[in-house]
Design a protein around this motif. Structure first.
Motif, PDB file in Angstrom:
ATOM      1  N   ASP A 185       4.667  18.904  34.111  1.00  0.00           N
ATOM      2  CA  ASP A 185       4.157  19.432  35.374  1.00  0.00           C
ATOM      3  C   ASP A 185       4.880  18.891  36.601  1.00  0.00           C
ATOM      4  O   ASP A 185       4.528  19.248  37.735  1.00  0.00           O
ATOM      5  CB  ASP A 185       2.661  19.116  35.507  1.00  0.00           C
ATOM      6  N   ILE A 186       5.865  18.038  36.405  1.00  0.00           N
ATOM      7  CA  ILE A 186       6.633  17.527  37.542  1.00  0.00           C
ATOM      8  C   ILE A 186       7.332  18.686  38.249  1.00  0.00           C
ATOM      9  O   ILE A 186       8.060  19.451  37.629  1.00  0.00           O
ATOM     10  CB  ILE A 186       7.675  16.486  37.081  1.00  0.00           C
ATOM     11  N   ASP A 187       7.070  18.826  39.551  1.00  0.00           N
ATOM     12  CA  ASP A 187       7.730  19.896  40.307  1.00  0.00           C
ATOM     13  C   ASP A 187       8.545  19.355  41.484  1.00  0.00           C
ATOM     14  O   ASP A 187       9.176  20.120  42.209  1.00  0.00           O
ATOM     15  CB  ASP A 187       6.721  20.930  40.803  1.00  0.00           C
ATOM     16  N   THR A 188       8.504  18.032  41.666  1.00  0.00           N
ATOM     17  CA  THR A 188       9.247  17.406  42.756  1.00  0.00           C
ATOM     18  C   THR A 188       9.847  16.093  42.259  1.00  0.00           C
ATOM     19  O   THR A 188       9.140  15.283  41.668  1.00  0.00           O
ATOM     20  CB  THR A 188       8.333  17.127  43.965  1.00  0.00           C
ATOM     21  N   ILE A 189      11.139  15.903  42.494  1.00  0.00           N
ATOM     22  CA  ILE A 189      11.809  14.686  42.070  1.00  0.00           C
ATOM     23  C   ILE A 189      12.425  14.010  43.290  1.00  0.00           C
ATOM     24  O   ILE A 189      13.192  14.627  44.038  1.00  0.00           O
ATOM     25  CB  ILE A 189      12.895  14.977  41.020  1.00  0.00           C
ATOM     26  N   LEU A 190      12.069  12.759  43.475  1.00  0.00           N
ATOM     27  CA  LEU A 190      12.599  11.965  44.577  1.00  0.00           C
ATOM     28  C   LEU A 190      13.802  11.157  44.117  1.00  0.00           C
ATOM     29  O   LEU A 190      13.731  10.449  43.108  1.00  0.00           O
ATOM     30  CB  LEU A 190      11.514  11.015  45.107  1.00  0.00           C
ATOM     31  N   GLN A 200      23.313  15.016  43.709  1.00  0.00           N
ATOM     32  CA  GLN A 200      22.222  15.978  43.867  1.00  0.00           C
ATOM     33  C   GLN A 200      22.565  17.364  43.332  1.00  0.00           C
ATOM     34  O   GLN A 200      21.740  18.018  42.680  1.00  0.00           O
ATOM     35  CB  GLN A 200      21.814  16.075  45.338  1.00  0.00           C
ATOM     36  N   HIS A 201      23.786  17.814  43.564  1.00  0.00           N
ATOM     37  CA  HIS A 201      24.151  19.149  43.089  1.00  0.00           C
ATOM     38  C   HIS A 201      24.159  19.217  41.567  1.00  0.00           C
ATOM     39  O   HIS A 201      23.768  20.225  40.973  1.00  0.00           O
ATOM     40  CB  HIS A 201      25.511  19.563  43.650  1.00  0.00           C
ATOM     41  N   LYS A 202      24.585  18.122  40.926  1.00  0.00           N
ATOM     42  CA  LYS A 202      24.592  18.102  39.461  1.00  0.00           C
ATOM     43  C   LYS A 202      23.170  17.960  38.916  1.00  0.00           C
ATOM     44  O   LYS A 202      22.833  18.559  37.893  1.00  0.00           O
ATOM     45  CB  LYS A 202      25.465  16.958  38.946  1.00  0.00           C
ATOM     46  N   ASN A 212      11.784  20.787  43.061  1.00  0.00           N
ATOM     47  CA  ASN A 212      12.381  20.266  44.290  1.00  0.00           C
ATOM     48  C   ASN A 212      13.081  18.940  44.007  1.00  0.00           C
ATOM     49  O   ASN A 212      12.522  18.084  43.320  1.00  0.00           O
ATOM     50  CB  ASN A 212      11.302  20.011  45.357  1.00  0.00           C
ATOM     51  N   VAL A 213      14.275  18.774  44.547  1.00  0.00           N
ATOM     52  CA  VAL A 213      15.000  17.502  44.447  1.00  0.00           C
ATOM     53  C   VAL A 213      15.165  16.981  45.868  1.00  0.00           C
ATOM     54  O   VAL A 213      15.864  17.593  46.688  1.00  0.00           O
ATOM     55  CB  VAL A 213      16.367  17.672  43.760  1.00  0.00           C
ATOM     56  N   ILE A 214      14.513  15.858  46.175  1.00  0.00           N
ATOM     57  CA  ILE A 214      14.413  15.371  47.540  1.00  0.00           C
ATOM     58  C   ILE A 214      15.241  14.106  47.738  1.00  0.00           C
ATOM     59  O   ILE A 214      15.042  13.103  47.044  1.00  0.00           O
ATOM     60  CB  ILE A 214      12.935  15.059  47.906  1.00  0.00           C
ATOM     61  N   ALA A 215      16.169  14.149  48.688  1.00  0.00           N
ATOM     62  CA  ALA A 215      16.899  12.953  49.120  1.00  0.00           C
ATOM     63  C   ALA A 215      16.197  12.365  50.337  1.00  0.00           C
ATOM     64  O   ALA A 215      15.444  13.057  51.030  1.00  0.00           O
ATOM     65  CB  ALA A 215      18.341  13.301  49.437  1.00  0.00           C
ATOM     66  N   GLN A 216      16.465  11.097  50.622  1.00  0.00           N
ATOM     67  CA  GLN A 216      15.690  10.394  51.644  1.00  0.00           C
ATOM     68  C   GLN A 216      16.275  10.430  53.041  1.00  0.00           C
ATOM     69  O   GLN A 216      15.558  10.149  54.015  1.00  0.00           O
ATOM     70  CB  GLN A 216      15.559   8.922  51.243  1.00  0.00           C
ATOM     71  N   GLY A 217      17.548  10.770  53.185  1.00  0.00           N
ATOM     72  CA  GLY A 217      18.210  10.621  54.472  1.00  0.00           C
ATOM     73  C   GLY A 217      17.484  11.265  55.631  1.00  0.00           C
ATOM     74  O   GLY A 217      17.180  10.622  56.643  1.00  0.00           O
ATOM     75  N   ASP A 218      17.189  12.561  55.508  1.00  0.00           N
ATOM     76  CA  ASP A 218      16.533  13.277  56.600  1.00  0.00           C
ATOM     77  C   ASP A 218      15.125  12.753  56.852  1.00  0.00           C
ATOM     78  O   ASP A 218      14.676  12.700  58.003  1.00  0.00           O
ATOM     79  CB  ASP A 218      16.481  14.776  56.294  1.00  0.00           C
ATOM     80  N   ILE A 219      14.430  12.361  55.779  1.00  0.00           N
ATOM     81  CA  ILE A 219      13.072  11.821  55.926  1.00  0.00           C
ATOM     82  C   ILE A 219      13.101  10.528  56.733  1.00  0.00           C
ATOM     83  O   ILE A 219      12.311  10.338  57.666  1.00  0.00           O
ATOM     84  CB  ILE A 219      12.440  11.572  54.543  1.00  0.00           C
ATOM     85  N   VAL A 220      14.007   9.636  56.384  1.00  0.00           N
ATOM     86  CA  VAL A 220      14.105   8.351  57.081  1.00  0.00           C
ATOM     87  C   VAL A 220      14.539   8.557  58.526  1.00  0.00           C
ATOM     88  O   VAL A 220      14.021   7.907  59.443  1.00  0.00           O
ATOM     89  CB  VAL A 220      15.082   7.413  56.352  1.00  0.00           C
ATOM     90  N   ALA A 221      15.465   9.476  58.756  1.00  0.00           N
ATOM     91  CA  ALA A 221      15.929   9.739  60.116  1.00  0.00           C
ATOM     92  C   ALA A 221      14.808  10.272  60.999  1.00  0.00           C
ATOM     93  O   ALA A 221      14.641   9.837  62.150  1.00  0.00           O
ATOM     94  CB  ALA A 221      17.091  10.730  60.083  1.00  0.00           C
ATOM     95  N   LYS A 222      14.019  11.195  60.491  1.00  0.00           N
ATOM     96  CA  LYS A 222      12.896  11.733  61.260  1.00  0.00           C
ATOM     97  C   LYS A 222      11.851  10.665  61.528  1.00  0.00           C
ATOM     98  O   LYS A 222      11.268  10.600  62.617  1.00  0.00           O
ATOM     99  CB  LYS A 222      12.272  12.913  60.504  1.00  0.00           C
TER     100      LYS A 222
END
Length: 281
Positions: A185-190, A200-202, A212-222
């Protein structure tokens, strides 16, 4: 105090440049000093005490460069050193200085990306063993189920430049299979390591389109932009000439610059700083 008051960005190596890139894109007007402790990397498999010692030494060096604010753009340092630095080490220093990490900002929003409320976390051995992400995520999203998977071979693949070659797909698939086997049931991967955005592309290519594959850069910047808005007394201290400086503890700065430019997505020209200049006093 020096008139120059940049934002300090720290990582155990070059991975933190993916976070720095996002911060610099969203907050381009500020001055920045990046420090990569490459000569002592990787931190992921080191003991708690060693990670804390190395991280605190680097934070103090950044303070000496005039940084009133330091971002630990490293998941392992954020997981194993940040709390001790904030609650113990900082008490002996100027109360106006701040050290922030990457885990809490991510934990505050990660649940918003999931419909099934099942989250996967990919990180280093140190980050996974610390249980920092499950603990922090539960504070904001108690209904979420968090599954973790350590990926000890991914950082070496990225730092060696081997990640673009076909052989890396085997190790990417292996860890993804181990994570997904924990819950269908995992639908989001951090991506809980700053090296992993280069994969990330691979990673996406080995997963169903609905995950969803989520990187942290934009989250931390915001999160940093919001933090500065809420702390004008700190924001007003920061110098704003758009200057960016890069330092590494490896004396092979040319090699650092070569790899760092891929992470930062722009040319990097660094200077060497010896760990003998660091002190925990």
């Amino acid at each position: 105090m020096p008139e120059n008051h940049p934002i300090g960005i720290f990582d155990s190596g070059i991975g933190g440049l993916t976070v720095f890139r996002s911060i610099a894109e969203q907050l381009p007007g500020y001055d920045y000093v990046y420090l990569g402790d490459n000569s002592r990397a990787p931190y992921g498999n080191r003991s708690f005490n060693t990670i804390h010692q190395y991280t605190w030494e680097c934070v103090q060096w950044l303070f000496k460069q005039g940084c009133p604010l330091v971002i630990l753009a490293c998941n392992t340092a954020s997981a194993k050193a940040l709390r001790t630095i904030q609650q113990k080490d900082m008490k002996a220093l100027d109360a106006s200085k701040r050290v922030l990490g990457v885990i809490r900002p991510t934990a505050e929003v990660i649940g918003d990306f999931s419909s099934t409320k099942n989250i996967g976390v990919l990180g280093t051995v140190g980050t996974v063993r610390s249980e920092s992400y499950p603990i922090e995520i539960q504070k904001f999203f108690p209904e979420l189920k968090v599954y973790q998977q350590a990926c000890p071979l991914w950082v070496p693949l990225v730092e060696s430049g081997e990640y673009e070659k076909p052989g890396s797909d085997y190790f990417i698939q292996e860890y993804l299979d181990q994570l997904m086997a924990q819950s269908p049931d995992i639908d989001t991967i951090l991506l809980a390591c700053t090296h992993y955005p280069l994969l990330q592309h691979k990673i996406k290519a080995h997963l169903p389109d609905n995950i969803n594959v989520i990187a942290q850069g934009d989250i931390v910047a915001k999160s940093l932009a919001d933090y500065l808005q809420r702390h004008p007394e700190l924001e007003q201290k920061l110098s704003k000439t758009g200057k960016r400086e890069f330092y590494t503890t490896t004396d092979d700065t040319a090699e650092f610059d070569h790899h760092a430019s891929r992470f930062f997505a722009a040319p990097v020209k660094s200077s060497f700083v010896s760990v003998t200049e660091f002190s925990c006093k």
